[in-house]
Design an enzyme around this catalytic site. Structure first.
Site, PDB file in Angstrom:
ATOM      1  N   LYS A   1      -0.542  -7.636  -0.716  1.00  0.00           N
ATOM      2  CA  LYS A   1       0.370  -6.676  -0.095  1.00  0.00           C
ATOM      3  C   LYS A   1       1.032  -7.317   1.112  1.00  0.00           C
ATOM      4  CE  LYS A   1       0.327  -1.899   1.694  1.00  0.00           C
ATOM      5  NZ  LYS A   1      -0.535  -0.720   1.939  1.00  0.00           N
TER       6      LYS A   1
ATOM      7  N   SER B   1       0.785   3.297  -0.114  1.00  0.00           N
ATOM      8  CA  SER B   1       1.814   2.351   0.249  1.00  0.00           C
ATOM      9  C   SER B   1       1.671   1.007  -0.478  1.00  0.00           C
ATOM     10  CB  SER B   1       1.777   2.112   1.760  1.00  0.00           C
ATOM     11  OG  SER B   1       0.514   1.595   2.168  1.00  0.00           O
TER      12      SER B   1
ATOM     13  N   SER C   1      -3.887   4.727   0.310  1.00  0.00           N
ATOM     14  CA  SER C   1      -2.962   3.735  -0.247  1.00  0.00           C
ATOM     15  C   SER C   1      -3.607   2.755  -1.213  1.00  0.00           C
ATOM     16  CB  SER C   1      -2.285   2.963   0.887  1.00  0.00           C
ATOM     17  OG  SER C   1      -1.483   3.828   1.667  1.00  0.00           O
TER      18      SER C   1
END
Length: 600
Positions: A77, A151, A175
């Site tokens: 990420k 996210s 997330s």
């Protein structure tokens, strides 16, 4: 070699490598080809193919010995640092290029994993939907008209599309779980502090966790075993503690679920039906479902965004957003700047309320070993999300937002599919440091869904734990009892009052004789060279911290030694000093203390 010939499941890749059917170089070539033009907008930065080939060739020259993730491709990420690659946190104007990788990334690289690149996210990890990115909305792996979840959007989608074997995300409010649920993945949200956040752009630093997306719970276990560990550079890092009773392997796991009148699906009948199926599946695994009052959990969840914790999001990027507010994605800017409004007094008031809710939630744990909830109550199309970006995003956090505030661990797992083909997932939740039992339960869950053996054996245990299952020790000690400490017998409370759990009912190996001691209240189990028999015993498990006081209460002539069980294993168990047999009665023929008490 075609795409269909390569399975990126870690176990499959490792087997292919071991048999010489595949090389890391072939894998990186296939990964690059599979990503192609990135139609789902999962990636922000991909490592140049020449560098990937160089990494693969170096690993091939080095060999796999001592590298548990040798040749395994993974994604990161883009709020987690990878040395020499820009970290954007989903905001081009914020980007910087770190000289060193985040601690958790470096551990994976040192284990032989291959970083493919950095993935798309809701900007500054603010959101659960995957649309809040100037790089474009990340699309669901099963239907691109739907949100991917966020996210950690790109991290989930890259695994779901077969582009990498696993990925790293972050999880502050869900997330690492919501995207797993929307893309048919396992999403491990470890206990806070077990995976270092050094080198991670914070969202709410006191609540942030690095998460793991994988195709299977077995894969997540392998990655967790490598990635976790104390990091002195991270002020929020903490070493893993013994996890205690392993409900993931227990025959009698008690699973807490919200009361039927408290379940929320926001009108999604498909998800409601899928959850009903999931509850039936849990019962088929032997679970006892316990309805609990979920209101204190829901109220805790509301605190996260309705309370002053948004101020921590503001603090994380305060200097940047104050200087360049126009550089921040509009909805992210609106949410984050809202964090400048609460007073310090508001933060203390919320802390007081949280402490009261923590106490109320803690009361429920006497009834259950873990919690089972839908990962999300529903899923939305991207168009719906963009029409009401804040309200519709909040829908996804109903069952996730409370977890880090209460210092729990969680794992999202696939469950079934809605009639339109979109995945539905559930999440298991437990108190901090019970990550291993959660992983073990997820392994059983998946294997049963896949039709493989997950039934309980005669001993009350499932199959042998995964090879990496000892990544965190249990801290438990097993002890075999054969007399007054058996279940329902007078001295059994000496075990249960110390938190002991029954592991199995079995017999000792046929090398013992059983004697009723002269006081008539206790037996003595004595090992003999010949003439032994299989004597009934129970194996109980209690916390190591309680074992000393238990042993201290054992009167002569009994003590603790090792008892050999019928399956050939040996555990702590009662022994009898020879002089204690003076005047004792040989009751071996009864086969056990209970039978003797009834018949003798």
């Amino acid at each position: 070699m075609t795409k269909t010939e390569i399975s990126l499941n870690i176990g499959s890749l490792q087997q292919a490598y071991a048999y010489g059917n595949l090389t890391p170089l072939q894998v990186v070539e296939q990964v690059v080809a599979t990503i192609g033009d990135d139609a789902h907008t999962a990636w922000i930065h991909r490592i140049d193919i020449a560098m990937l080939r160089e990494r693969a060739q170096a690993l091939m020259a080095r060999g796999p010995e001592g590298l548990p993730l040798w040749g395994i491709p993974f994604a990161i990420k883009d709020n987690i640092d990878l040395a020499g690659v820009p970290t954007t946190a989903g905001c081009p104007a914020y980007a910087y290029t770190p000289e060193v990788s985040a601690t958790v990334v470096q551990r994976l690289l040192d284990a032989g994993a291959i970083a493919i690149g950095k993935t798309n996210l809701d900007q500054f990890a603010t959101g659960l939907n995957g649309t809040r990115s100037p790089y474009g909305a990340c699309r669901n792996a099963f239907d691109p008209d739907y949100v991917s979840g966020g996210s950690s959007a790109g991290s989930a989608v890259s695994v779901a599309l077969g582009q990498v074997s696993f990925s790293l995300g972050t999880d502050t409010a869900g997330s690492g779980r919501v995207p797993a649920g929307f893309n048919n993945l396992v999403g491990l949200k470890p206990s806070l502090g077990l995976l270092s956040t050094q080198g991670v752009v914070p969202a709410c630093r006191s609540l942030d966790a690095v998460s793991i997306f994988a195709l299977t719970a077995d894969d997540a276990q392998q990655v967790f075993a490598v990635a976790h560990g104390f990091d002195a550079q991270d002020a929020y890092s903490r070493p893993a503690q013994p996890h205690g009773f392993d409900f993931g392997h227990a025959a009698n796991v008690r699973i807490g679920i919200p009361r039927a009148d408290q379940l929320q699906f926001l009108g999604d009948a498909g998800y409601a039906a899928c959850f009903a199926e999931a509850l039936a599946h849990a019962q088929n695994l032997g679970a006892e479902l316990v309805e609990i009052d979920f209101e204190p959990f829901f109220e805790t969840a509301r605190l996260l965004y309705e309370g002053p914790w948004v101020a921590e999001r503001y603090q994380a990027i305060r200097a940047f957003i104050d200087a360049q507010p126009e550089a921040v994605f509009p909805v992210t800017r609106e949410i984050t700047l809202g964090g400048a409004k609460p007073l310090a007094a508001d933060a203390f008031a919320a802390q007081y309320r949280l402490r009261a809710l923590q106490r109320r939630c803690a009361e429920a744990w006497s009834q259950m070993d873990c919690i089972l909830v839908p990962t999300s109550p529903t899923i939305h199309r991207i168009a719906t999300m963009l029409e009401q970006p804040i309200a519709r995003n909040s829908d996804f956090g109903i069952y996730t937002n409370f977890v880090n505030l209460l210092d729990y661990a969680a794992i999202a797992v696939p469950a079934s599919f809605r009639a339109d083909g979109l995945p539905f997932g559930v999440t298991f939740i437990a108190p901090a440091h019970q990550d291993q039992p959660l992983l073990h339960l997820a392994q059983r869950w998946q294997k049963a869904l896949q039709g493989r053996a997950a039934t309980l054996g005669a001993t009350g245990h499932s199959a042998k734990p995964h090879e990496a299952a000892t990544a965190v020790p249990s801290g438990q000690i097993q002890v075999a009892v054969c007399g007054a400490h058996l279940q329902s017998q007078p001295l059994n409370p000496q075990l249960t009052s110390r938190g002991a759990r029954l592991v199995q009912r079995t017999t000792a190996a046929p090398v013992y004789r059983l004697y009723a001691l002269p006081d008539g209240k206790r037996p003595g189990l004595v090992r003999v060279a010949e003439g032994g028999a299989a004597i009934e015993v129970e194996v109980w498990e209690l916390p190591g911290a309680q074992f000393g006081s238990f042993v201290d209460g054992i009167p002569a002539p009994l003590g603790i030694g090792r008892t050999l069980l019928a399956d050939g294993s040996a555990v702590a168990g009662f022994i009898c000093e020879p002089e204690g047999l003076d005047g004792a009665r040989d009751i071996t023929a009864f086969g056990g203390w209970r039978a003797y008490r009834v018949q003798g």
